[in-house]
Design an enzyme around this catalytic site. Sequence first.
Site, PDB file in Angstrom:
ATOM      1  N   GLU A 129      -2.051 -24.543 -23.509  1.00 15.03           N
ATOM      2  CA  GLU A 129      -3.364 -25.156 -23.655  1.00 15.03           C
ATOM      3  C   GLU A 129      -3.379 -26.578 -23.090  1.00 15.03           C
ATOM      4  O   GLU A 129      -2.396 -27.318 -23.189  1.00 15.03           O
ATOM      5  CB  GLU A 129      -3.778 -25.149 -25.131  1.00 15.03           C
ATOM      6  CG  GLU A 129      -3.894 -23.723 -25.668  1.00 15.03           C
ATOM      7  CD  GLU A 129      -4.365 -23.623 -27.102  1.00 15.03           C
ATOM      8  OE1 GLU A 129      -4.661 -22.497 -27.529  1.00 15.03           O
ATOM      9  OE2 GLU A 129      -4.440 -24.661 -27.803  1.00 15.03           O
ATOM     10  N   CYS A 179      -4.846 -34.117 -21.752  1.00 12.19           N
ATOM     11  CA  CYS A 179      -3.599 -33.873 -22.477  1.00 12.19           C
ATOM     12  C   CYS A 179      -2.955 -32.621 -21.902  1.00 12.19           C
ATOM     13  O   CYS A 179      -3.510 -31.522 -21.994  1.00 12.19           O
ATOM     14  CB  CYS A 179      -3.907 -33.697 -23.967  1.00 12.19           C
ATOM     15  SG  CYS A 179      -2.447 -33.491 -25.005  1.00 12.19           S
ATOM     16  N   CYS A 191       7.561 -24.704 -27.918  1.00  9.51           N
ATOM     17  CA  CYS A 191       8.358 -25.934 -27.966  1.00  9.51           C
ATOM     18  C   CYS A 191       9.735 -25.618 -28.532  1.00  9.51           C
ATOM     19  O   CYS A 191       9.867 -24.880 -29.517  1.00  9.51           O
ATOM     20  CB  CYS A 191       7.678 -26.986 -28.842  1.00  9.51           C
ATOM     21  SG  CYS A 191       8.516 -28.597 -28.787  1.00  9.51           S
ATOM     22  N   CYS A 207       9.075 -29.634 -35.045  1.00 12.43           N
ATOM     23  CA  CYS A 207       8.512 -30.638 -35.942  1.00 12.43           C
ATOM     24  C   CYS A 207       7.655 -29.915 -36.982  1.00 12.43           C
ATOM     25  O   CYS A 207       6.835 -29.061 -36.645  1.00 12.43           O
ATOM     26  CB  CYS A 207       7.681 -31.643 -35.154  1.00 12.43           C
ATOM     27  SG  CYS A 207       8.661 -32.567 -33.938  1.00 12.43           S
ATOM     28  N   CYS A 241       3.600 -29.608 -36.769  1.00 12.28           N
ATOM     29  CA  CYS A 241       2.980 -29.314 -35.476  1.00 12.28           C
ATOM     30  C   CYS A 241       2.862 -27.810 -35.288  1.00 12.28           C
ATOM     31  O   CYS A 241       3.862 -27.090 -35.354  1.00 12.28           O
ATOM     32  CB  CYS A 241       3.806 -29.933 -34.348  1.00 12.28           C
ATOM     33  SG  CYS A 241       3.152 -29.562 -32.701  1.00 12.28           S
ATOM     34  N   GLY A 279       4.972 -28.620 -26.067  1.00  6.76           N
ATOM     35  CA  GLY A 279       6.313 -28.802 -25.540  1.00  6.76           C
ATOM     36  C   GLY A 279       6.820 -30.224 -25.593  1.00  6.76           C
ATOM     37  O   GLY A 279       6.063 -31.175 -25.819  1.00  6.76           O
ATOM     38  N   GLU A 280       8.120 -30.386 -25.401  1.00  9.05           N
ATOM     39  CA  GLU A 280       8.794 -31.684 -25.296  1.00  9.05           C
ATOM     40  C   GLU A 280       9.042 -31.958 -23.814  1.00  9.05           C
ATOM     41  O   GLU A 280       9.890 -31.311 -23.185  1.00  9.05           O
ATOM     42  CB  GLU A 280      10.113 -31.658 -26.065  1.00  9.05           C
ATOM     43  CG  GLU A 280      11.075 -32.807 -25.770  1.00  9.05           C
ATOM     44  CD  GLU A 280      10.473 -34.193 -25.929  1.00  9.05           C
ATOM     45  OE1 GLU A 280      10.452 -34.944 -24.935  1.00  9.05           O
ATOM     46  OE2 GLU A 280      10.036 -34.525 -27.047  1.00  9.05           O
ATOM     47  N   SER A 292       4.998 -38.590 -23.708  1.00 14.98           N
ATOM     48  CA  SER A 292       5.272 -38.682 -25.136  1.00 14.98           C
ATOM     49  C   SER A 292       6.505 -37.857 -25.473  1.00 14.98           C
ATOM     50  O   SER A 292       6.615 -36.704 -25.063  1.00 14.98           O
ATOM     51  CB  SER A 292       4.069 -38.162 -25.930  1.00 14.98           C
ATOM     52  OG  SER A 292       4.346 -38.167 -27.315  1.00 14.98           O
ATOM     53  N   SER A 326       6.879 -40.279 -30.553  1.00 12.36           N
ATOM     54  CA  SER A 326       6.382 -39.581 -31.740  1.00 12.36           C
ATOM     55  C   SER A 326       7.305 -39.923 -32.910  1.00 12.36           C
ATOM     56  O   SER A 326       8.317 -39.267 -33.123  1.00 12.36           O
ATOM     57  CB  SER A 326       6.367 -38.067 -31.482  1.00 12.36           C
ATOM     58  OG  SER A 326       5.441 -37.758 -30.457  1.00 12.36           O
ATOM     59  N   LEU A 327       6.940 -40.935 -33.661  1.00 12.99           N
ATOM     60  CA  LEU A 327       7.822 -41.477 -34.710  1.00 12.99           C
ATOM     61  C   LEU A 327       7.679 -40.702 -36.031  1.00 12.99           C
ATOM     62  O   LEU A 327       8.633 -40.092 -36.502  1.00 12.99           O
ATOM     63  CB  LEU A 327       7.512 -42.950 -34.927  1.00 12.99           C
ATOM     64  CG  LEU A 327       8.397 -43.681 -35.939  1.00 12.99           C
ATOM     65  CD1 LEU A 327       9.837 -43.743 -35.458  1.00 12.99           C
ATOM     66  CD2 LEU A 327       7.856 -45.083 -36.207  1.00 12.99           C
ATOM     67  N   HIS A 328       6.518 -40.809 -36.659  1.00 10.98           N
ATOM     68  CA  HIS A 328       6.120 -39.988 -37.813  1.00 10.98           C
ATOM     69  C   HIS A 328       6.865 -40.268 -39.111  1.00 10.98           C
ATOM     70  O   HIS A 328       6.483 -39.700 -40.153  1.00 10.98           O
ATOM     71  CB  HIS A 328       6.212 -38.500 -37.489  1.00 10.98           C
ATOM     72  CG  HIS A 328       5.515 -38.112 -36.221  1.00 10.98           C
ATOM     73  ND1 HIS A 328       4.198 -38.443 -35.977  1.00 10.98           N
ATOM     74  CD2 HIS A 328       5.958 -37.453 -35.119  1.00 10.98           C
ATOM     75  CE1 HIS A 328       3.853 -37.986 -34.779  1.00 10.98           C
ATOM     76  NE2 HIS A 328       4.896 -37.401 -34.236  1.00 10.98           N
ATOM     77  N   ASN A 387      -4.139 -33.132 -38.668  1.00  9.80           N
ATOM     78  CA  ASN A 387      -5.146 -32.111 -38.405  1.00  9.80           C
ATOM     79  C   ASN A 387      -4.622 -30.776 -38.918  1.00  9.80           C
ATOM     80  O   ASN A 387      -3.674 -30.228 -38.353  1.00  9.80           O
ATOM     81  CB  ASN A 387      -5.440 -32.029 -36.905  1.00  9.80           C
ATOM     82  CG  ASN A 387      -6.092 -33.293 -36.386  1.00  9.80           C
ATOM     83  OD1 ASN A 387      -7.120 -33.717 -36.894  1.00  9.80           O
ATOM     84  ND2 ASN A 387      -5.482 -33.918 -35.379  1.00  9.80           N
ATOM     85  N   CYS A 399      -5.117 -33.044 -32.088  1.00 10.20           N
ATOM     86  CA  CYS A 399      -3.686 -33.319 -31.991  1.00 10.20           C
ATOM     87  C   CYS A 399      -2.902 -32.501 -33.015  1.00 10.20           C
ATOM     88  O   CYS A 399      -3.239 -32.468 -34.195  1.00 10.20           O
ATOM     89  CB  CYS A 399      -3.445 -34.806 -32.226  1.00 10.20           C
ATOM     90  SG  CYS A 399      -1.734 -35.307 -32.052  1.00 10.20           S
TER      91      CYS A 399
END
Length: 382
Positions: A96, A109, A116, A120, A123, A170-171, A202, A224-226, A302, A345
């Site tokens: 997507e 985006c 992926c 995470c 996600c 994906g990374e 990212s 992407s810390l989180h 989200n 996101c």
Amino acid sequence: MTTSTVKTNLLGLTQLEMEKFFDSIGEKRFRAGQVMKWIHHLGVDDFDAMTNVSKALRDKLKVIAEVRGPEVVSEDISSDGTRKWVVRVASGSCVETVYIPQGKRGTLCVSSQAGCALDCSFCSTGKQGFNSNLTAAEVIGQVWIANKSFGSIPATADRAITNVVMMGMGEPLLNFDNVVAAMHLMMDDLGYGISKRRVTLSTSGVVPMIDELSKHIDVSLALSLHAPNDALRNQLVPINKKYPLKMLLESCRRYMSSLGEKRVLTIEYTLLKDINDKVEHAVEMIELLKDTPCKINLIPFNPFPHSGYERPSNNAIRRFQDQLHHAGFNVTVRTTRGEDIDAACGQLVGQVLDRTRRSERYIAVRELSADNDMPQDAANRT
């Protein structure tokens, strides 16, 4: 007996690669620029339409080359103007791509993998498992498709796509060569002419490849810390177990210092109710980032089905933002866009032909959780 010729897909070739291609078929290098303008500026995939190329060369190209982007499966438009494309890639999976308009800015985006390889916990992409890396043509093809849909030409000042972020499925750093090639095309004047400040990669924190990135390109970097500590980040972003925060932030600072400009790291932080949104988390984050020039983008979670997480209250979000702001950080809260078409996101899922069986295990755990009334936080750690 005849043998079929595997055609070279010109869509994913950088300027240097395109010049080498024309060299290899006995043609002048300037043909690379001509053909790239037709492909990327005008969205042309028919060699016969390339009128400033000789008929003899056009006929040759039809035999040995092609311009082929991913197949568009669907295009949805949100009530807020956000667009989402589902495209099928060579592996058979679908990924997507999302376009987000905001004033005079339009951000695309872009996805780098079908599924992926990381997992995470908050996600939805990661819950689909992993199938394949996208080719350079499939990565830049998402820009090509979106650009054509608006009828815009990169040379004009009012083009629809002003920014590209490698923040889709994906990374990106685990598909390094193809992503770097595609980003070069995004910035090339013969490609899409987007400023290096407006192309952002990212990453969840693949430290060796962050260090490698500075040797190849100078795009903007988002982390992407989180989570503000290793214990919590190990749960939310499992790659942290291999590359913990101290090591990760040192690599990010090295990359930013290599740019030689006043650019700062972007910190992406998804706020999860009662998980990482408390006062003590903000205090830890202030201490963690005190020596890292950065801007912080807070992303209220989200929801997606069976995630086990919730969006924090508006009061909790404002409280977290205010604490960081009062400590001197530049902090924004990302507005949720495209939620009615599942384009927000963390919500991208596509249709991944999972080679890891992770999606199968995830569904099984959720079903077990529902049957046994397992606490959601326990299910998240399973």
